[in-house]
Design a protein around this motif. Structure first.
Motif, PDB file in Angstrom:
ATOM      1  N   CYS A  43       0.831  -1.212   0.000  1.00 35.13           N
ATOM      2  CA  CYS A  43       0.000   0.000   0.000  1.00 35.13           C
ATOM      3  C   CYS A  43       0.860   1.254   0.000  1.00 35.13           C
ATOM      4  O   CYS A  43       0.609   2.202  -0.759  1.00 35.13           O
ATOM      5  CB  CYS A  43      -0.933  -0.010   1.211  1.00 35.13           C
ATOM      6  SG  CYS A  43      -2.238  -1.258   1.144  1.00 35.13           S
ATOM      7  N   ASP A  44       1.886   1.256   0.841  1.00 34.66           N
ATOM      8  CA  ASP A  44       2.765   2.428   0.909  1.00 34.66           C
ATOM      9  C   ASP A  44       3.512   2.620  -0.411  1.00 34.66           C
ATOM     10  O   ASP A  44       3.704   3.754  -0.878  1.00 34.66           O
ATOM     11  CB  ASP A  44       3.759   2.273   2.055  1.00 34.66           C
ATOM     12  CG  ASP A  44       3.084   2.289   3.425  1.00 34.66           C
ATOM     13  OD1 ASP A  44       1.903   2.682   3.492  1.00 34.66           O
ATOM     14  OD2 ASP A  44       3.741   1.917   4.412  1.00 34.66           O
ATOM     15  N   GLY A  45       3.943   1.515  -1.015  1.00 36.58           N
ATOM     16  CA  GLY A  45       4.680   1.603  -2.268  1.00 36.58           C
ATOM     17  C   GLY A  45       3.821   2.097  -3.415  1.00 36.58           C
ATOM     18  O   GLY A  45       4.278   2.896  -4.254  1.00 36.58           O
ATOM     19  N   LEU A 152      -2.220 -12.044  -8.248  1.00 37.48           N
ATOM     20  CA  LEU A 152      -0.840 -11.743  -7.868  1.00 37.48           C
ATOM     21  C   LEU A 152      -0.350 -12.813  -6.900  1.00 37.48           C
ATOM     22  O   LEU A 152      -1.081 -13.224  -5.991  1.00 37.48           O
ATOM     23  CB  LEU A 152      -0.754 -10.382  -7.188  1.00 37.48           C
ATOM     24  CG  LEU A 152      -0.657  -9.156  -8.089  1.00 37.48           C
ATOM     25  CD1 LEU A 152      -0.986  -7.898  -7.296  1.00 37.48           C
ATOM     26  CD2 LEU A 152       0.736  -9.051  -8.690  1.00 37.48           C
ATOM     27  N   THR A 153       0.883 -13.252  -7.075  1.00 35.40           N
ATOM     28  CA  THR A 153       1.501 -14.179  -6.129  1.00 35.40           C
ATOM     29  C   THR A 153       2.843 -13.611  -5.692  1.00 35.40           C
ATOM     30  O   THR A 153       3.382 -12.690  -6.315  1.00 35.40           O
ATOM     31  CB  THR A 153       1.728 -15.564  -6.765  1.00 35.40           C
ATOM     32  OG1 THR A 153       2.729 -15.453  -7.787  1.00 35.40           O
ATOM     33  CG2 THR A 153       0.447 -16.115  -7.361  1.00 35.40           C
ATOM     34  N   GLU A 177       7.570 -10.568  -6.092  1.00 38.28           N
ATOM     35  CA  GLU A 177       8.267 -11.093  -4.921  1.00 38.28           C
ATOM     36  C   GLU A 177       8.419 -10.023  -3.850  1.00 38.28           C
ATOM     37  O   GLU A 177       8.561  -8.836  -4.157  1.00 38.28           O
ATOM     38  CB  GLU A 177       9.645 -11.624  -5.325  1.00 38.28           C
ATOM     39  CG  GLU A 177       9.599 -12.853  -6.190  1.00 38.28           C
ATOM     40  CD  GLU A 177      10.989 -13.364  -6.544  1.00 38.28           C
ATOM     41  OE1 GLU A 177      11.968 -12.621  -6.304  1.00 38.28           O
ATOM     42  OE2 GLU A 177      11.096 -14.499  -7.047  1.00 38.28           O
ATOM     43  N   PRO A 178       8.414 -10.417  -2.579  1.00 33.58           N
ATOM     44  CA  PRO A 178       8.612  -9.447  -1.498  1.00 33.58           C
ATOM     45  C   PRO A 178       9.961  -8.748  -1.625  1.00 33.58           C
ATOM     46  O   PRO A 178      10.950  -9.340  -2.075  1.00 33.58           O
ATOM     47  CB  PRO A 178       8.570 -10.311  -0.235  1.00 33.58           C
ATOM     48  CG  PRO A 178       7.829 -11.548  -0.637  1.00 33.58           C
ATOM     49  CD  PRO A 178       8.179 -11.779  -2.074  1.00 33.58           C
ATOM     50  N   LEU A 358      19.709  -8.650  -3.753  1.00 32.20           N
ATOM     51  CA  LEU A 358      18.337  -8.506  -3.263  1.00 32.20           C
ATOM     52  C   LEU A 358      17.740  -7.177  -3.722  1.00 32.20           C
ATOM     53  O   LEU A 358      18.439  -6.169  -3.839  1.00 32.20           O
ATOM     54  CB  LEU A 358      18.314  -8.579  -1.737  1.00 32.20           C
ATOM     55  CG  LEU A 358      18.829  -9.883  -1.113  1.00 32.20           C
ATOM     56  CD1 LEU A 358      18.902  -9.745   0.401  1.00 32.20           C
ATOM     57  CD2 LEU A 358      17.940 -11.057  -1.502  1.00 32.20           C
ATOM     58  N   THR A 359      16.456  -7.161  -3.971  1.00 37.17           N
ATOM     59  CA  THR A 359      15.781  -5.938  -4.413  1.00 37.17           C
ATOM     60  C   THR A 359      14.878  -5.398  -3.309  1.00 37.17           C
ATOM     61  O   THR A 359      14.448  -6.130  -2.413  1.00 37.17           O
ATOM     62  CB  THR A 359      14.945  -6.192  -5.677  1.00 37.17           C
ATOM     63  OG1 THR A 359      13.988  -7.229  -5.415  1.00 37.17           O
ATOM     64  CG2 THR A 359      15.834  -6.598  -6.835  1.00 37.17           C
ATOM     65  N   GLY A 360      14.587  -4.114  -3.377  1.00 34.28           N
ATOM     66  CA  GLY A 360      13.787  -3.453  -2.352  1.00 34.28           C
ATOM     67  C   GLY A 360      12.295  -3.495  -2.639  1.00 34.28           C
ATOM     68  O   GLY A 360      11.841  -3.992  -3.676  1.00 34.28           O
ATOM     69  N   TRP A 361      11.537  -2.922  -1.731  1.00 35.87           N
ATOM     70  CA  TRP A 361      10.082  -2.935  -1.842  1.00 35.87           C
ATOM     71  C   TRP A 361       9.573  -2.044  -2.979  1.00 35.87           C
ATOM     72  O   TRP A 361       8.453  -2.234  -3.469  1.00 35.87           O
ATOM     73  CB  TRP A 361       9.461  -2.510  -0.519  1.00 35.87           C
ATOM     74  CG  TRP A 361       9.531  -3.580   0.515  1.00 35.87           C
ATOM     75  CD1 TRP A 361      10.418  -3.682   1.544  1.00 35.87           C
ATOM     76  CD2 TRP A 361       8.676  -4.730   0.622  1.00 35.87           C
ATOM     77  NE1 TRP A 361      10.188  -4.818   2.273  1.00 35.87           N
ATOM     78  CE2 TRP A 361       9.119  -5.479   1.744  1.00 35.87           C
ATOM     79  CE3 TRP A 361       7.593  -5.191  -0.111  1.00 35.87           C
ATOM     80  CZ2 TRP A 361       8.499  -6.668   2.126  1.00 35.87           C
ATOM     81  CZ3 TRP A 361       6.972  -6.373   0.270  1.00 35.87           C
ATOM     82  CH2 TRP A 361       7.432  -7.096   1.378  1.00 35.87           C
ATOM     83  N   SER A 362      10.384  -1.091  -3.419  1.00 35.90           N
ATOM     84  CA  SER A 362       9.947  -0.257  -4.547  1.00 35.90           C
ATOM     85  C   SER A 362       9.799  -1.091  -5.814  1.00 35.90           C
ATOM     86  O   SER A 362       8.929  -0.827  -6.648  1.00 35.90           O
ATOM     87  CB  SER A 362      10.940   0.890  -4.774  1.00 35.90           C
ATOM     88  OG  SER A 362      12.215   0.391  -5.126  1.00 35.90           O
ATOM     89  N   VAL A 363      10.640  -2.119  -5.954  1.00 42.38           N
ATOM     90  CA  VAL A 363      10.531  -3.017  -7.107  1.00 42.38           C
ATOM     91  C   VAL A 363       9.241  -3.825  -7.017  1.00 42.38           C
ATOM     92  O   VAL A 363       8.523  -4.004  -8.010  1.00 42.38           O
ATOM     93  CB  VAL A 363      11.761  -3.943  -7.187  1.00 42.38           C
ATOM     94  CG1 VAL A 363      11.590  -4.971  -8.301  1.00 42.38           C
ATOM     95  CG2 VAL A 363      13.030  -3.125  -7.403  1.00 42.38           C
ATOM     96  N   THR A 364       8.928  -4.304  -5.821  1.00 44.16           N
ATOM     97  CA  THR A 364       7.672  -5.040  -5.601  1.00 44.16           C
ATOM     98  C   THR A 364       6.476  -4.185  -5.971  1.00 44.16           C
ATOM     99  O   THR A 364       5.567  -4.619  -6.699  1.00 44.16           O
ATOM    100  CB  THR A 364       7.551  -5.478  -4.125  1.00 44.16           C
ATOM    101  OG1 THR A 364       8.726  -6.174  -3.733  1.00 44.16           O
ATOM    102  CG2 THR A 364       6.333  -6.359  -3.920  1.00 44.16           C
ATOM    103  N   ALA A 365       6.467  -2.935  -5.490  1.00 44.51           N
ATOM    104  CA  ALA A 365       5.350  -2.032  -5.764  1.00 44.51           C
ATOM    105  C   ALA A 365       5.220  -1.752  -7.256  1.00 44.51           C
ATOM    106  O   ALA A 365       4.102  -1.679  -7.793  1.00 44.51           O
ATOM    107  CB  ALA A 365       5.541  -0.723  -4.990  1.00 44.51           C
ATOM    108  N   SER A 366       6.343  -1.619  -7.948  1.00 43.50           N
ATOM    109  CA  SER A 366       6.297  -1.358  -9.385  1.00 43.50           C
ATOM    110  C   SER A 366       5.685  -2.527 -10.145  1.00 43.50           C
ATOM    111  O   SER A 366       4.932  -2.336 -11.110  1.00 43.50           O
ATOM    112  CB  SER A 366       7.708  -1.074  -9.914  1.00 43.50           C
ATOM    113  OG  SER A 366       8.188   0.153  -9.428  1.00 43.50           O
ATOM    114  N   ARG A 367       5.995  -3.746  -9.714  1.00 47.68           N
ATOM    115  CA  ARG A 367       5.425  -4.924 -10.379  1.00 47.68           C
ATOM    116  C   ARG A 367       3.922  -5.020 -10.139  1.00 47.68           C
ATOM    117  O   ARG A 367       3.156  -5.388 -11.034  1.00 47.68           O
ATOM    118  CB  ARG A 367       6.148  -6.175  -9.892  1.00 47.68           C
ATOM    119  CG  ARG A 367       7.580  -6.252 -10.409  1.00 47.68           C
ATOM    120  CD  ARG A 367       8.378  -7.358  -9.768  1.00 47.68           C
ATOM    121  NE  ARG A 367       9.737  -7.392 -10.328  1.00 47.68           N
ATOM    122  CZ  ARG A 367      10.765  -8.035  -9.788  1.00 47.68           C
ATOM    123  NH1 ARG A 367      10.582  -8.725  -8.663  1.00 47.68           N
ATOM    124  NH2 ARG A 367      11.948  -7.996 -10.345  1.00 47.68           N
TER     125      ARG A 367
END
Length: 377
Positions: A43-45, A152-153, A177-178, A358-367
Motif C-alpha cells: 500500500c505504501d509503495g 498476484l503471487t 516477490e517481497p 536482493l531488491t527493495g520494496w519499490s521493485v515489488t510495488a512497481s510490479r
C-alpha cells in the motif's frame, strides 16, 4: 546490499485509484506476519508511485469468516463504483466466493495470494498433526481466482502451483516477490552457534522438527532463539515445552515471542545462521531478511523457500536445504554447520554475494502497479 535496481516505469493515469481490501488486523504489532508486512509495504509503495490507495479493512476471522464478516465485505464492495480496480488480500478473497463472484463482473478484481487456502498446510504424517486440503475450499478459491481480472503471487513457485492445481490461464497469474530493506551486516561468531528461527510458533512452521534435530546435537555448542508469536496455538507451544525438557535442551532454546522493529533487527544482528523447519512456505521472507544481513540459512526445501534463498552468480547456495519433515537431515545439516569451519566460511561468503542481489520494496510495488495498470487499461 547494493542499491535496488531502477523501478519499472509505470504510467499512472491521472486520478488513478485502487481500493485495497485487507483484514482488520493487518497493522496489529502483536501479530506480525510476512503477509501483513507485505500488505503494508504494498500500500505504501503504490502510494509512492502515484496511486490513490483507499484501504478498506474488513473485520472477521479470515480466512474463516462468519456470516457477519461476509455481510461486512459485501457492504464494503457495494460502495465501490463500477469498473474500479479492487486489490484483495487472498485471506479474504479466497474465503468469500459467493460475495466475490457476485461482484466480479462489476469490479476489476485483483487477488493477492499469499498462501492458497486449497493447499495442505501440513503433510500427512507430520508429528501429531495432519493437514488435509479441503476440496470444497479449493473449489471456491479456484472459482474466485478464475473470475478475477488478475491474480498476484509472491513467488514463481506459487504461480506454478496455482496454474497447475487450478488450471488458471498463465497470463492471468503474475509474480511480485517481497522486497527487503537494506540492513547492517551481521558480524557472526567463529563457532557459528547462535541459531535463529523466525516464525509464528504453530505446527506448520515445524518447531517440533527443529527441536527433534537440536536434541541430537546436544554434544555441540549452540543456542537457539525462536522469534515468533506464541499465542496462535497454545497447545502446540505446551507440547514444544515438554519436548524441549524431555530432550534436555530447554535451557538452550529460548522462545522470545513476537519481535518487530529494532528488537527483531537486533536478533538478526547477533545471529550466526537462520534455521527454518517449515512444512509449507510460498516464499520465505525471513530468509531474505537474513540474507540482507549476510546470514546463511539452514532450511527445508518447502515451496518457495529455495527461491527465496537463491544462488550466487556461480550457482552456490547461501545455505543448506533439507527435506521437509526430516529431523535427521536437519540435524545432519546443523552438525555440518557447527563442525566445519570451511563450510561456514563458504556459506557466509555466498550469503554476502546473494545480499548484493536482493531488491527493495519499490521493485515489488512497481510490479504490482504494472498489473493494476494492465487491468485498468
Amino acid at each position: 546490499m547494493k542499491a535496488a535496481p531502477a523501478r519499472t516505469r509505470i504510467t499512472v493515469p491521472a486520478g488513478s485509484a485502487v481500493h485495497v481490501v485487507l483484514p482488520v488486523g493487518v497493522d496489529d504489532p502483536a501479530r506480525p506476519s510476512g503477509g501483513n508486512v507485505y500488505d503494508r509495504r504494498m500500500c505504501d509503495g503504490l502510494s509512492a508511485l502515484g496511486w490513490c490507495v483507499g484501504e478498506l479493512k474488513v473485520k472477521g476471522g479470515w480466512p474463516d469468516p462468519d456470516p457477519a464478516a461476509l455481510r461486512a465485505l459485501f457492504d464494503v464492495l457495494a460502495q465501490i463504483p463500477d469498473g474500479a480496480p479492487v486489490l484483495l488480500d487472498g485471506l479474504i478473497a479466497s474465503a468469500a466466493g459467493d460475495v466475490l463472484l457476485s461482484q466480479a463482473r462489476r469490479l476489476r478484481l485483483v487477488v493477492l495470494v499469499h498462501l492458497p487456502l486449497g493447499m495442505s498446510v501440513l503433510p500427512a504424517g507430520a508429528t501429531g498433526f495432519v493437514g488435509v486440503a479441503d476440496d470444497v475450499v479449493a473449489a471456491r478459491e479456484r472459482a474466485v481466482l478464475t473470475a478475477a481480472a488478475a491474480v498476484l503471487t509472491t513467488s514463481n513457485w506459487t504461480r506454478r502451483w496455482l496454474i497447475d492445481r487450478y488450471a488458471l490461464p498463465p497470463e492471468l497469474v503474475h509474480v511480485a516477490e517481497p522486497g527487503v530493506d537494506p540492513a547492517e551486516r551481521a558480524q557472526g561468531t567463529d563457532p557459528g552457534g547462535r541459531l535463529l528461527c523466525v516464525a509464528t510458533v504453530a505446527p506448520h512452521k515445524g518447531h517440533d522438527v527443529l527441536l527433534a534435530a537440536l536434541g541430537t546435537v546436544v554434544d555441540l555448542h549452540w543456542e537457539c532463539m525462536c522469534v515468533g508469536n506464541i499465542d496462535s496455538d497454545p497447545g502446540f507451544v505446551h507440547l514444544l515445552d515438554r519436548q524441549a525438557r524431555a530432550a534436555g535442551i530447554a535451557g538452550r532454546v529460548r522462545f522470545a515471542g513476537a519481535l518487530t522493529g529494532a528488537e527483531l533487527s537486533a536478533a538478526y544482528r547477533r545471529a550466526d545462521v537462520l534455521v527454518s523447519a517449515s512444512h509449507t512456505e510460498t516464499y520465505g521472507m525471513v530468509v531474505t531478511e537474513a540474507l540482507a544481513r549476510g546470514l546463511p540459512a539452514i532450511a527445508t526445501a518447502a515451496g518457495g523457500l529455495p527461491e527465496a534463498l537463491g544462488v550466487t552468480g556461480d550457482g552456490t547456495r547461501p545455505g543448506i536445504l533439507v527435506p521437509v519433515g526430516d529431523s535427521g537431515a536437519l540435524a545432519a545439516a546443523l552438525r555440518r554447520w557447527l563442525l566445519d569451519d570451511d563450510l561456514r566460511r563458504r556459506l557466509r561468503q555466498a550469503a554476502g554475494e546473494r545480499r548484493a542481489t536482493l531488491t527493495g520494496w519499490s521493485v515489488t510495488a512497481s510490479r504490482i502497479a504494472a498489473v493494476l495498470a494492465g487491468v485498468t487499461a
